[in-house]
Design an enzyme around this catalytic site. Structure first.
Site, PDB file in Angstrom:
ATOM      1  N   ASP A 129     -56.631 -30.026  16.007  1.00 22.56           N
ATOM      2  CA  ASP A 129     -56.173 -30.860  15.693  1.00 22.56           C
ATOM      3  C   ASP A 129     -55.312 -31.097  14.321  1.00 22.56           C
ATOM      4  O   ASP A 129     -55.695 -30.108  13.684  1.00 22.56           O
ATOM      5  CB  ASP A 129     -57.324 -32.105  15.446  1.00 22.56           C
ATOM      6  CG  ASP A 129     -56.538 -33.627  15.551  1.00 22.56           C
ATOM      7  OD1 ASP A 129     -55.458 -33.761  15.755  1.00 22.56           O
ATOM      8  OD2 ASP A 129     -57.461 -34.572  15.426  1.00 22.56           O
ATOM      9  N   LEU A 160     -64.579 -11.834  26.802  1.00 21.48           N
ATOM     10  CA  LEU A 160     -64.560 -13.235  26.486  1.00 21.48           C
ATOM     11  C   LEU A 160     -63.988 -14.087  27.686  1.00 21.48           C
ATOM     12  O   LEU A 160     -63.031 -13.684  28.469  1.00 21.48           O
ATOM     13  CB  LEU A 160     -63.655 -13.141  25.498  1.00 21.48           C
ATOM     14  CG  LEU A 160     -63.448 -14.774  24.967  1.00 21.48           C
ATOM     15  CD1 LEU A 160     -64.841 -15.321  24.211  1.00 21.48           C
ATOM     16  CD2 LEU A 160     -62.215 -14.830  23.906  1.00 21.48           C
ATOM     17  N   HIS A 206     -46.949 -27.681  16.750  1.00 17.60           N
ATOM     18  CA  HIS A 206     -47.513 -26.960  17.852  1.00 17.60           C
ATOM     19  C   HIS A 206     -47.097 -25.801  17.810  1.00 17.60           C
ATOM     20  O   HIS A 206     -47.881 -24.823  18.155  1.00 17.60           O
ATOM     21  CB  HIS A 206     -46.874 -27.871  18.991  1.00 17.60           C
ATOM     22  CG  HIS A 206     -47.592 -29.056  19.280  1.00 17.60           C
ATOM     23  ND1 HIS A 206     -48.714 -29.740  19.048  1.00 17.60           N
ATOM     24  CD2 HIS A 206     -46.782 -30.510  19.497  1.00 17.60           C
ATOM     25  CE1 HIS A 206     -48.652 -31.093  18.856  1.00 17.60           C
ATOM     26  NE2 HIS A 206     -47.570 -31.487  19.312  1.00 17.60           N
TER      27      HIS A 206
HETATM   28  C1  FPP Z   1     -53.461 -31.978  18.110  1.00 12.06           C
HETATM   29  O1  FPP Z   1     -52.614 -32.148  17.135  1.00 12.06           O
HETATM   30  C2  FPP Z   1     -53.015 -30.798  19.170  1.00 12.06           C
HETATM   31  C3  FPP Z   1     -52.596 -30.927  20.365  1.00 12.06           C
HETATM   32  C4  FPP Z   1     -52.541 -32.069  21.043  1.00 12.06           C
HETATM   33  C5  FPP Z   1     -52.105 -29.714  21.161  1.00 12.06           C
HETATM   34  C6  FPP Z   1     -52.669 -28.451  20.792  1.00 12.06           C
HETATM   35  C7  FPP Z   1     -51.766 -27.504  21.385  1.00 12.06           C
HETATM   36  C8  FPP Z   1     -51.320 -26.212  20.711  1.00 12.06           C
HETATM   37  C9  FPP Z   1     -52.160 -25.636  19.506  1.00 12.06           C
HETATM   38  C10 FPP Z   1     -50.460 -25.211  21.048  1.00 12.06           C
HETATM   39  C11 FPP Z   1     -50.386 -25.124  22.731  1.00 12.06           C
HETATM   40  C12 FPP Z   1     -51.797 -24.329  22.929  1.00 12.06           C
HETATM   41  C13 FPP Z   1     -51.690 -23.005  23.612  1.00 12.06           C
HETATM   42  C14 FPP Z   1     -53.111 -22.522  24.078  1.00 12.06           C
HETATM   43  C15 FPP Z   1     -50.706 -22.375  24.144  1.00 12.06           C
HETATM   44  P1  FPP Z   1     -51.809 -33.476  17.193  1.00 12.06           P
HETATM   45  O2  FPP Z   1     -50.302 -33.335  17.441  1.00 12.06           O
HETATM   46  O3  FPP Z   1     -52.649 -34.610  17.494  1.00 12.06           O
HETATM   47  O4  FPP Z   1     -51.885 -33.581  15.357  1.00 12.06           O
HETATM   48  P2  FPP Z   1     -51.952 -34.953  14.321  1.00 12.06           P
HETATM   49  O5  FPP Z   1     -53.260 -35.633  14.795  1.00 12.06           O
HETATM   50  O6  FPP Z   1     -51.755 -34.382  13.267  1.00 12.06           O
HETATM   51  O7  FPP Z   1     -50.586 -35.866  14.831  1.00 12.06           O
END
Ligand code: FPP
Length: 255
Positions: free
Chosen positions: A32, A143, A49
């Site tokens: 997050d 893993l 991201h």
């Molecule tokens: C939360 O941050 C993150 C996500 C909803 C997506 C996580 C995805 C990645 C790290 C990239 C793709 C993953 C892989 C495995 C290739 P948020 O956008 O909710 O952040 P915020 O709470 O600060 O708005």
């Protein structure tokens, strides 16, 4: 093991504190803070991201090297469809790109890639990419890297209940063990350690059944900044805890 961290680094000091006999078998992470990471740099959310991929790479490789059995990353929830279409499509594009660029690393590190969730709702090209990565890593014995995609903990429990009905499981035969065998994570140990980044103190519909006895580690670090050092900090902290499983010192559940 110490060969892969720079000598004299904080990572080395942390690694020396890890008891390799008592590693968490399964580490699950709620990644997050990507949006906030980007906003704080006056960048579009999707840049968070994009930066988050570096953290994914680091944590997957570190988990494999440490000898953790299962790593589960929460990449896209059933609720994430509510985000702007452009953000969703960027996330999918990043996932596809990640799989293409990392497949060799997964193979080299003996990592088995698995998808948990409802991938059938994803675009056909993404499904194909995921299925290829699962098939090509299927015989790896190191893993297990679960990626939770279009995942919801309640949806998983509903899917398991549906499977029980479809398979004609008799009510008397349905105990906790049998039910666990109907979940997406069938056959895998439950998470011992659940990590959430970015300072939010929520579970957000993640692995609701499986985290019954997980130790939870929260950090203010935003996901794009998360690295091996943070994983080691979480493991060292985990190993200091007294896990009682509802008992008074001895595990009440056979694990
Ligand atoms: C939360 O941050 C993150 C996500 C909803 C997506 C996580 C995805 C990645 C790290 C990239 C793709 C993953 C892989 C495995 C290739 P948020 O956008 O909710 O952040 P915020 O709470 O600060 O708005």
């Amino acid at each position: 093991m110490l060969a892969w961290v720079p000598s004299g680094s904080p990572d080395e000091a942390l690694l020396r504190q890890v008891d390799f006999e008592r590693l968490p078998a399964h580490v699950a992470i709620i990644m997050d803070g990507n949006g906030r990471w980007a906003s704080s740099r006056f960048l579009p959310r999707v840049e968070g991201h994009r930066a988050g991929i570096h953290a994914v790479r680091d944590v997957v490789e570190s988990s494999a090297r440490l000898g953790i059995q299962v790593l589960t990353l929460y990449a896209f929830s059933v609720e994430n469809w509510k985000r702007p279409a452009s953000e969703v499509s960027t996330l999918m594009m990043l996932l596809k790109r990640y799989l293409r660029s990392e497949l060799d690393t997964l193979l080299r590190n003996n990592i088995r890639f698995r998808v948990i969730g409802r991938p059938e709702a994803l675009a056909p090209d993404i499904q194909q990419e995921l299925a290829d990565a699962e098939a090509r890593t299927a015989s790896n014995t190191g893993l297990i890297f679960n990626i939770a995609l279009n995942y919801g903990g309640r949806a998983e429990i509903v899917d398991a209940a549906r499977r029980a009905l479809v398979e004609g499981v008799k009510p008397d035969d349905l105990d906790e063990g049998r039910f666990a065998s109907l979940l997406y994570t069938a056959g895998q140990p439950d998470p011992d350690l659940l990590i959430r980044t970015s300072g939010e103190l929520r579970i957000s519909n993640f692995l609701l059944w499986q985290i019954a006895y997980a130790e939870i580690w929260f950090t203010d670090t935003l996901w794009p900044d998360f690295r091996r050092r943070h994983l080691l900090e979480a493991i060292v902290d985990f190993q200091k805890r007294d896990r009682r499983y509802g008992g008074i010192g001895q595990p009440a559940l056979a694990r």
